[in-house]
Design a protein around this motif. Sequence first.
Motif, PDB file in Angstrom:
ATOM      1  N   LYS A 102       0.838  -1.207   0.000  1.00  0.00           N
ATOM      2  CA  LYS A 102       0.000   0.000   0.000  1.00  0.00           C
ATOM      3  C   LYS A 102       0.870   1.253   0.000  1.00  0.00           C
ATOM      4  CE  LYS A 102      -3.499   0.158   3.081  1.00  0.00           C
ATOM      5  NZ  LYS A 102      -4.357  -0.440   4.149  1.00  0.00           N
ATOM      6  N   ARG A 103       1.884   1.237   0.901  1.00  0.00           N
ATOM      7  CA  ARG A 103       2.778   2.401   0.988  1.00  0.00           C
ATOM      8  C   ARG A 103       3.455   2.646  -0.349  1.00  0.00           C
ATOM      9  NH1 ARG A 103       4.091   0.715   6.030  1.00  0.00           N
ATOM     10  NH2 ARG A 103       5.864  -0.506   5.297  1.00  0.00           N
ATOM     11  N   GLU A 104       3.899   1.560  -0.983  1.00  0.00           N
ATOM     12  CA  GLU A 104       4.577   1.700  -2.261  1.00  0.00           C
ATOM     13  C   GLU A 104       3.628   2.305  -3.297  1.00  0.00           C
ATOM     14  OE1 GLU A 104       6.030  -1.951  -3.941  1.00  0.00           O
ATOM     15  OE2 GLU A 104       7.124  -0.896  -5.522  1.00  0.00           O
ATOM     16  N   GLY A 105       2.410   1.774  -3.325  1.00  0.00           N
ATOM     17  CA  GLY A 105       1.423   2.270  -4.292  1.00  0.00           C
ATOM     18  C   GLY A 105       1.118   3.746  -4.073  1.00  0.00           C
ATOM     19  N   GLU A 106       0.957   4.108  -2.816  1.00  0.00           N
ATOM     20  CA  GLU A 106       0.581   5.492  -2.503  1.00  0.00           C
ATOM     21  C   GLU A 106       1.702   6.499  -2.791  1.00  0.00           C
ATOM     22  OE1 GLU A 106      -2.658   4.125   0.860  1.00  0.00           O
ATOM     23  OE2 GLU A 106      -0.655   4.777   1.493  1.00  0.00           O
ATOM     24  N   SER A 107       2.921   5.960  -2.979  1.00  0.00           N
ATOM     25  CA  SER A 107       4.036   6.873  -3.215  1.00  0.00           C
ATOM     26  C   SER A 107       4.078   7.352  -4.667  1.00  0.00           C
ATOM     27  CB  SER A 107       5.353   6.193  -2.845  1.00  0.00           C
ATOM     28  OG  SER A 107       5.653   5.205  -3.807  1.00  0.00           O
ATOM     29  N   TYR A 108       3.262   6.765  -5.542  1.00  0.00           N
ATOM     30  CA  TYR A 108       3.287   7.195  -6.943  1.00  0.00           C
ATOM     31  C   TYR A 108       2.178   8.211  -7.208  1.00  0.00           C
ATOM     32  CZ  TYR A 108       6.564   3.457  -7.869  1.00  0.00           C
ATOM     33  OH  TYR A 108       7.662   2.655  -7.848  1.00  0.00           O
ATOM     34  N   PRO A 109       2.546   9.427  -7.609  1.00  0.00           N
ATOM     35  CA  PRO A 109       1.496  10.418  -7.873  1.00  0.00           C
ATOM     36  C   PRO A 109       0.645  10.060  -9.093  1.00  0.00           C
ATOM     37  CG  PRO A 109       3.683  11.280  -8.451  1.00  0.00           C
ATOM     38  CD  PRO A 109       3.900   9.974  -7.771  1.00  0.00           C
ATOM     39  N   ASN A 110       1.189   9.227  -9.990  1.00  0.00           N
ATOM     40  CA  ASN A 110       0.416   8.849 -11.180  1.00  0.00           C
ATOM     41  C   ASN A 110      -0.506   7.660 -10.932  1.00  0.00           C
ATOM     42  OD1 ASN A 110       2.875   7.501 -10.852  1.00  0.00           O
ATOM     43  ND2 ASN A 110       2.906   6.801 -12.968  1.00  0.00           N
ATOM     44  N   LEU A 111      -0.544   7.194  -9.667  1.00  0.00           N
ATOM     45  CA  LEU A 111      -1.499   6.139  -9.310  1.00  0.00           C
ATOM     46  C   LEU A 111      -2.591   6.744  -8.439  1.00  0.00           C
ATOM     47  CD1 LEU A 111      -2.677   3.326  -8.791  1.00  0.00           C
ATOM     48  CD2 LEU A 111      -0.804   2.867  -7.224  1.00  0.00           C
ATOM     49  N   GLU A 112      -3.785   6.806  -8.985  1.00  0.00           N
ATOM     50  CA  GLU A 112      -4.908   7.373  -8.239  1.00  0.00           C
ATOM     51  C   GLU A 112      -5.738   6.239  -7.649  1.00  0.00           C
ATOM     52  OE1 GLU A 112      -8.621  10.496  -8.796  1.00  0.00           O
ATOM     53  OE2 GLU A 112      -7.561   9.761 -10.559  1.00  0.00           O
ATOM     54  N   ILE A 113      -5.930   6.269  -6.332  1.00  0.00           N
ATOM     55  CA  ILE A 113      -6.674   5.201  -5.668  1.00  0.00           C
ATOM     56  C   ILE A 113      -8.049   5.722  -5.267  1.00  0.00           C
ATOM     57  CG2 ILE A 113      -6.733   3.653  -3.683  1.00  0.00           C
ATOM     58  CD1 ILE A 113      -3.606   3.780  -3.740  1.00  0.00           C
ATOM     59  N   LEU A 114      -9.093   5.076  -5.785  1.00  0.00           N
ATOM     60  CA  LEU A 114     -10.459   5.460  -5.439  1.00  0.00           C
ATOM     61  C   LEU A 114     -11.077   4.339  -4.619  1.00  0.00           C
ATOM     62  CD1 LEU A 114     -11.664   6.777  -8.930  1.00  0.00           C
ATOM     63  CD2 LEU A 114     -10.826   8.149  -7.016  1.00  0.00           C
ATOM     64  N   THR A 115     -11.232   4.556  -3.307  1.00  0.00           N
ATOM     65  CA  THR A 115     -11.904   3.546  -2.483  1.00  0.00           C
ATOM     66  C   THR A 115     -13.378   3.927  -2.366  1.00  0.00           C
ATOM     67  OG1 THR A 115     -11.139   4.778  -0.563  1.00  0.00           O
ATOM     68  CG2 THR A 115      -9.892   2.821  -1.127  1.00  0.00           C
ATOM     69  N   SER A 116     -14.162   3.026  -1.781  1.00  0.00           N
ATOM     70  CA  SER A 116     -15.624   3.210  -1.702  1.00  0.00           C
ATOM     71  C   SER A 116     -16.194   3.616  -3.056  1.00  0.00           C
ATOM     72  CB  SER A 116     -15.991   4.264  -0.662  1.00  0.00           C
ATOM     73  OG  SER A 116     -15.424   3.960   0.578  1.00  0.00           O
TER      74      SER A 116
END
Lengths: 566, 163
Positions: free
Chosen positions: A208-222
């Motif tokens: 999760k930490r790794e994923g969140e460190s990329y600004p070009n990866l947008e995570i949409l929960t809910s």
Amino acid sequence: MDQSNLLEKRVGVFICHCGTNIGGFLDVEDIEEYTKGLPDVVFTQRNLYTCSEEGLSQIKNGIKEHNLNRVIVASCTPRTHEPLFKRVCSEAGLNPYLFNFVNIREHCSWVHMHERKQATKKAKDLIRMGVARVRLLEPEEDIEIDVEPACLVIGGGIAGLTASTSLAKRGFKVVLVERDATLGGLLRDLYKLYPICEDATNVLEGRKREGESYPNLEILTSSEVKEIKGFVGNYEVTVDIQYPRHGIRIIKVGVIIVATGAKVLIPEGLYGYDGKRIITQLELEKRLKEEREKLKRLNNIVMIQCVGARGDKRAYCSKVCCMVAIKNATLISRLNPEAKIYIIYRDIIQVHGTEYEDYYREARDAGILFVRYHPENEPVVSDEYVKIYDEMLGEDILIPYDLLVLSTPLVSWEDASNLAKMLKVPLDENRFFLEAHVKLRPLDFATDGIYVCGTCHWPVSVPEAVSQALGAAARASIPMANKKVRVESIISEVDKDKCIACGLCASVCPYKAIEIKKTEGGKKAEVISASCKGCGSCGASCPMSAITMHQFTDEQILSQVKAVLP
Amino acid sequence: MTDVINVSELDPRFKYEIAAQPGGENIKACFSCGTCSAGCPVREIDERYNPRRIIRMALLGMKEQVLSSDFIWLCSTCYTCYERCPQDVKLIEVMNVLKNMAVKAGYVPSVMKTQIKLLSDFGRLYEIDEFDNKKREKIGLPRIQMQREEISGIIKLTGLDKL
């Protein structure tokens, strides 16, 4: 080659022996002699293997030396070899759409092995049909489509997270849509992962930490995908976002990865399941995570494998449960070495790979006892005991239990079919997503630009889900890196003058490739070339005969029918 | 044996006791493949002898049943199972452990007692007389001397004669 010469039809036919696959069962010389007499056939050649280097150069030479403008290969299946022969035609300067495949192996020598005469006659019929069609084929050009260099990943479990991160690392824009409020999927409930007993939380948090460190990866929960329009390179996805603010987002992506995961079957009504003293492996994981002190005090633990699996209702083996049971049993035995632990398994225990074999041996060494049962002699659970027929002793044994753990399979989500419909991709009989080809394209769907990984495809362990996710990300990055995709122009075309915009074609199209649009001449059907798969449903349904299927025109098909009728 | 075996009435420590003896260490590795039973020449003659079953009974904790049974004495020590076992259970050695435990628990089959008496009386399992030695001489083999005293001494020393 001079395209104006296409008026004069010069057909070359290459007939493959396929070693003895065809040559051993058909009279190939006789077929060649016959083929020489067919209309417009100016050249024939027999090859031991047409697909060999020698066979391919014979096609090229044939095209050049005999000025062929139509080529037929009579051999195996277009499924594996058509792209190769088309490419060879192209290399020799012939438009690849002027190539026609005739299958005399699967359709003749293999299915009629013991009827040489009739099989030979059938091969002649098929070649005659092929010649009739190839004479009417027209040159076409592949369609080239721009690709939006962005990817939608549906599902934020370990597979979706891994695929997203892998693509983000390559610099592509990624949108990860997860319907739960938090990422992690099944991993959130797991305690330790086999075979090295890594902490599931650590694995998940790290990813999760790794994923969140990329600004070009947008995570949409809910958030949930509500609608998908478009085709490879140009998908338009409607996402319903519940939190923090309710809203609808339209996202444009070129490719899509499906990683929606699975859930553990709750064995209602099986072996007295109550969620308290009789629980699932997943519930045991939670207790291992939170209530180790309580577990320590239990002396008799029994596990039953294949509960609700490999039966009439669910025929498949969930693959991971044997290792899960061995792992959890081992963890309990480490907490309390005095605990008496029995694993009641069916037929075999699934431990593949050297590290898992070792793990299984370690478990036996710790004193965990494995008892086999057969479906005709299922365990019987009473308040105090599990009764099981031990085939080695030839007698029933009664095993007392303080905790009974049922190993249930991973099952697909009920609403997997909704997403499948939106994506126009198939599910198997167990509602798992079905790949394009089990061996050759295990991470692709048959629909271009959509890929699959993780337990939404089939039950897998975390290491397998991660491998698949990395593979799917690699596959998905191909069209994005190329920026363009080429699709064959075996597509339908609407004659605007004949079209009455009845909409029948649009409603039967399984790929959403036809839209009714307003034009200057009124409403008309319009084909989205990139989405069209050339299935022909629209052409067959059109009441005005306004739709032409390129490469499969009425004329071409009828010519084959006429050729085969006596 | 009763029709139903109640595990709570058995001795779950039994397998650990066996594993604690030299030669018995690998008993828990058994995964019941049956290679031992399939190749066993004794089993071919006597169905009652079934190495896999004996291991199974031991692992389940059927201590009394195993130690009191005749089966553990039937192994001919041919080493077929020992060579073939994929989990290296070392069955011959496990059988020796079981025999030792049986003797300690007071289970000695009468045939064993007869054999000990023969050994003590003749220094061998059967008596060597002139007839045998003459035959040996004919083909150039040395005579066999009865070593009754040494053997019976060993038997006394180890207490085998008191079983």
